[in-house]
Design an enzyme around this catalytic site. Structure first.
Site, PDB file in Angstrom:
ATOM      1  CG  HIS A   1      11.831   2.238  -1.041  1.00  0.00           C
ATOM      2  ND1 HIS A   1      10.855   2.220  -2.000  1.00  0.00           N
ATOM      3  CD2 HIS A   1      11.197   1.944   0.134  1.00  0.00           C
ATOM      4  CE1 HIS A   1       9.700   1.942  -1.450  1.00  0.00           C
ATOM      5  NE2 HIS A   1       9.860   1.768  -0.154  1.00  0.00           N
TER       6      HIS A   1
HETATM    7  C1  UD1 Z   1      10.161   3.412   4.965  1.00  0.00           C
HETATM    8  C2  UD1 Z   1       9.183   2.304   5.333  1.00  0.00           C
HETATM    9  C3  UD1 Z   1       8.715   1.603   4.078  1.00  0.00           C
HETATM   10  C4  UD1 Z   1       8.174   2.583   3.063  1.00  0.00           C
HETATM   11  C5  UD1 Z   1       9.174   3.685   2.822  1.00  0.00           C
HETATM   12  C6  UD1 Z   1       8.587   4.739   1.933  1.00  0.00           C
HETATM   13  C7  UD1 Z   1       9.552   1.211   7.506  1.00  0.00           C
HETATM   14  C8  UD1 Z   1      10.076   0.006   8.160  1.00  0.00           C
HETATM   15  N1  UD1 Z   1       9.814   1.305   6.184  1.00  0.00           N
HETATM   16  O1  UD1 Z   1      11.290   2.790   4.383  1.00  0.00           O
HETATM   17  O2  UD1 Z   1       7.681   0.695   4.410  1.00  0.00           O
HETATM   18  O3  UD1 Z   1       7.927   1.907   1.860  1.00  0.00           O
HETATM   19  O4  UD1 Z   1       9.540   4.297   4.067  1.00  0.00           O
HETATM   20  O5  UD1 Z   1       9.551   5.500   1.287  1.00  0.00           O
HETATM   21  O6  UD1 Z   1       8.922   2.030   8.115  1.00  0.00           O
HETATM   22  N2  UD1 Z   1      16.823   8.545   4.836  1.00  0.00           N
HETATM   23  C9  UD1 Z   1      17.341   9.773   4.550  1.00  0.00           C
HETATM   24  N3  UD1 Z   1      16.485  10.843   4.537  1.00  0.00           N
HETATM   25  C10 UD1 Z   1      15.161  10.735   4.787  1.00  0.00           C
HETATM   26  C11 UD1 Z   1      14.646   9.463   5.088  1.00  0.00           C
HETATM   27  C12 UD1 Z   1      15.487   8.379   5.108  1.00  0.00           C
HETATM   28  O7  UD1 Z   1      18.543   9.921   4.303  1.00  0.00           O
HETATM   29  O8  UD1 Z   1      14.450  11.761   4.748  1.00  0.00           O
HETATM   30  C13 UD1 Z   1      17.743   7.369   4.819  1.00  0.00           C
HETATM   31  C14 UD1 Z   1      18.381   7.100   6.174  1.00  0.00           C
HETATM   32  O9  UD1 Z   1      19.672   6.640   5.935  1.00  0.00           O
HETATM   33  C15 UD1 Z   1      17.541   5.977   6.714  1.00  0.00           C
HETATM   34  C16 UD1 Z   1      17.167   5.212   5.444  1.00  0.00           C
HETATM   35  O10 UD1 Z   1      16.992   6.208   4.449  1.00  0.00           O
HETATM   36  O11 UD1 Z   1      18.233   5.169   7.617  1.00  0.00           O
HETATM   37  C17 UD1 Z   1      15.890   4.406   5.581  1.00  0.00           C
HETATM   38  O12 UD1 Z   1      14.806   5.223   6.041  1.00  0.00           O
HETATM   39  P1  UD1 Z   1      13.577   4.567   6.841  1.00  0.00           P
HETATM   40  O13 UD1 Z   1      12.531   5.570   7.041  1.00  0.00           O
HETATM   41  O14 UD1 Z   1      14.074   3.851   8.027  1.00  0.00           O
HETATM   42  O15 UD1 Z   1      13.088   3.432   5.868  1.00  0.00           O
HETATM   43  P2  UD1 Z   1      12.664   3.532   4.341  1.00  0.00           P
HETATM   44  O16 UD1 Z   1      13.569   2.643   3.564  1.00  0.00           O
HETATM   45  O17 UD1 Z   1      12.527   4.934   3.921  1.00  0.00           O
HETATM   46  N1  UDP Z   2       6.934   9.042  -5.044  1.00  0.00           N
HETATM   47  C1  UDP Z   2       7.236  10.386  -5.230  1.00  0.00           C
HETATM   48  N2  UDP Z   2       8.525  10.705  -5.589  1.00  0.00           N
HETATM   49  C2  UDP Z   2       9.495   9.779  -5.765  1.00  0.00           C
HETATM   50  C3  UDP Z   2       9.158   8.409  -5.567  1.00  0.00           C
HETATM   51  C4  UDP Z   2       7.875   8.082  -5.184  1.00  0.00           C
HETATM   52  O1  UDP Z   2       6.384  11.251  -5.095  1.00  0.00           O
HETATM   53  O2  UDP Z   2      10.639  10.159  -6.084  1.00  0.00           O
HETATM   54  C5  UDP Z   2       5.554   8.691  -4.651  1.00  0.00           C
HETATM   55  C6  UDP Z   2       4.895   7.679  -5.539  1.00  0.00           C
HETATM   56  O3  UDP Z   2       4.294   8.297  -6.657  1.00  0.00           O
HETATM   57  C7  UDP Z   2       3.890   7.035  -4.601  1.00  0.00           C
HETATM   58  C8  UDP Z   2       4.585   7.069  -3.265  1.00  0.00           C
HETATM   59  O4  UDP Z   2       5.619   8.062  -3.388  1.00  0.00           O
HETATM   60  O5  UDP Z   2       2.714   7.809  -4.519  1.00  0.00           O
HETATM   61  C9  UDP Z   2       5.187   5.743  -2.972  1.00  0.00           C
HETATM   62  O6  UDP Z   2       6.059   5.856  -1.911  1.00  0.00           O
HETATM   63  P1  UDP Z   2       7.277   4.872  -1.665  1.00  0.00           P
HETATM   64  O7  UDP Z   2       7.648   4.183  -2.920  1.00  0.00           O
HETATM   65  O8  UDP Z   2       8.317   5.646  -0.985  1.00  0.00           O
HETATM   66  O9  UDP Z   2       6.689   3.859  -0.579  1.00  0.00           O
HETATM   67  P2  UDP Z   2       5.728   2.567  -0.652  1.00  0.00           P
HETATM   68  O10 UDP Z   2       4.532   2.904  -1.446  1.00  0.00           O
HETATM   69  O11 UDP Z   2       6.532   1.455  -1.224  1.00  0.00           O
HETATM   70  O12 UDP Z   2       5.449   2.301   0.773  1.00  0.00           O
END
Ligand code: UD1
Ligand code: UDP
Length: 406
Positions: free
Chosen positions: A226
């Site tokens: 992601h």
């Molecule tokens: C965010 C965090 C990242 C973290 C990740 C965990 C920032 C800059 N990034 O990244 O550090 O590792 O969360 O998962 O804060 N979207 C949906 N539904 C949702 C959420 C997101 O469709 O419920 C889509 C939207 O198109 C959105 C994109 O995902 O624009 C990115 O979501 P965003 O929260 O901005 O960043 P993440 O990639 O999730």
């Molecule tokens: N995770 C989850 N379901 C998923 C993918 C990840 O519960 O489909 C959990 C995973 O086990 C871990 C946390 O989400 O505990 C990690 O989150 P993510 O990878 O979104 O973010 P990051 O740790 O890179 O910030």
């Protein structure tokens, strides 16, 4: 009474906060009502799909948020700016003793900034981590949050060393009173390790994900992806999926619970590459994001894990599953030093080499190491660099002592 406002918004923060909220409830059992730690939970709404948010509150029994700011998705500036404005209103209304933030998302940085602008001491759980890659939005969030926070809870020694090198640690962590102008740093271990310990048995009992997906233990690879640096770069994204395709072509299964961001980018990649025949091998199975208990089961029973997630790298390590990280660097350097994590970036070649080494048994995995100084008991009990499984309780004890008499 100590009043904490907890700021969360993204998937990994729900998991981290669940462990600390549990520690708050436990602490309160030993205190008179007037001395209780009162936690007000603010959900920024950064993640909002049911399988990115609500499922974690339900499964992990996190108290319902007192405020849901419903900020949703957006560019970094607009998302962070809206969070800052809305969190500020909550803090002015609630007047907490401290604001608790987790990790490195935009919600983290907005929470810490909103707090310090009102002269409320900010606490950062998972302080001190660095990738030394300033292109990552998370790296900027970490640097800013650590710079403004009054209390820094480090999960690892590497994190403490990073803060020292940056001159952020002025005052060694003691259980002295905490005030807005002082800086306190503590090595407490990782709340995600607490979480794994608490939930692994529960996952075994409650999750039927292997049956649902018709998987047998040790017969599939698990992947998550992601990070913006991968999803938003079509070349890198394509390379990673080409590697997955090549591995699947050898008869392997790869299960990928796909983040909504990645699903969007992959759909676009497939559209752009339709003409040159790019499509996913049927062995690469995309499934919707899963809950935490299902995720632990999927991790624990995988042959190995491909991921660019910080949390998943650590979980792979703690569950003793080899990991191939889809990034050129990591903040969780211990997992690499211990030989359980290989940094592959988005290189097709590196991914295939790492896969071959694992799959053909050419590489022997080193034994897990123990780390006597954190009081952990060695890897047979599943622990090493990430503390003793009581990070959350330590955090709450320190906050309690630090803010009690103010
Ligand atoms: C965010 C965090 C990242 C973290 C990740 C965990 C920032 C800059 N990034 O990244 O550090 O590792 O969360 O998962 O804060 N979207 C949906 N539904 C949702 C959420 C997101 O469709 O419920 C889509 C939207 O198109 C959105 C994109 O995902 O624009 C990115 O979501 P965003 O929260 O901005 O960043 P993440 O990639 O999730
Ligand atoms: N995770 C989850 N379901 C998923 C993918 C990840 O519960 O489909 C959990 C995973 O086990 C871990 C946390 O989400 O505990 C990690 O989150 P993510 O990878 O979104 O973010 P990051 O740790 O890179 O910030």
């Amino acid at each position: 009474m100590i009043k904490i406002v907890t700021i969360i918004g993204a998937r990994p923060q729900f998991i981290k906060a669940a462990a600390v909220s549990r520690a708050i409830a436990k602490k309160n059992q030993s205190l008179a009502g007037s001395d209780h730690v009162k936690e007000i939970i603010v959900h920024t709404g950064q993640h909002y799909d049911a399988n990115m948010s609500a499922i974690f509150f339900d499964e992990l029994k996190i108290p319902r948020p007192d405020y849901n700011l419903n900020i949703g998705s957006g560019s970094h500036g607009s998302q962070t700016g809206q969070m800052l404005a809305e969190i500020e209103k909550v803090l002015i209304h609630e007047k907490p003793d401290t604001v608790l933030t987790y990790g490195d998302t935009n919600s983290t940085m907005a929470g810490a900034l909103a707090a310090v602008k009102l002269h409320i001491p900010a606490v950062h759980v998972e302080a001190g981590l660095r990738s030394f890659n300033r292109q990552m939005p998370e790296e900027i969030n970490r640097i800013v949050t650590d710079e403004v926070a009054s209390v820094l809870f480090c999960p690892t020694k590497a994190a403490v060393n990073n803060l020292s090198a940056e001159g952020i640690i002025h005052k060694k962590g003691t259980t002295a009173l905490i005030d807005f102008n002082s800086r306190h740093c503590y090595l407490v271990g990782d709340v995600m390790y607490d979480s794994i310990l608490f939930n692994t048995k529960l996952a075994e009992k409650k999750s039927n994900i292997l049956t649902v997906l018709e998987l047998r233990p040790n017969e599939y690879y698990l992947a998550t992806l992601h990070r913006a640096e991968n999803t938003d770069d079509p070349l890198k994204l394509k390379n990673i999926f080409l590697a997955f395709n090549d591995i699947a072509a050898k008869g392997e299964k790869i299960i990928l619970p796909i983040h909504p961001r990645t699903r969007k980018c992959l759909t676009e990649l497939e559209r752009q590459n339709k003409a040159n025949g790019f499509c996913l091998n049927s062995g690469v199975r995309l499934v919707d994001p899963v809950g935490y208990l299902d995720m632990i089961q999927l991790e624990k029973n995988a042959k190995a894990i491909f991921t660019d997630s910080g949390g998943v790298q650590k979980e792979a390590y703690l569950l003793q599953i080899p990991c191939m990280t889809l990034r050129p660097e990591t903040e969780w350097v211990e997992t690499v030093a211990a030989g359980w994590n290989t940094l592959c970036g988005s290189s097709l070649k590196k991914l295939m080499v790492a896969y071959e080494v694992l799959n053909t048994g050419q590489g022997t995995l080193p034994p897990f190491l123990s780390d006597a100084t954190t009081g952990s008991s060695g890897f047979k009990d599943g622990v090493g660099y990430y503390g003793d499984g009581h990070a959350s309780e330590k955090i709450i004890d320190i906050i309690y002592k630090g803010f009690l008499r103010q």
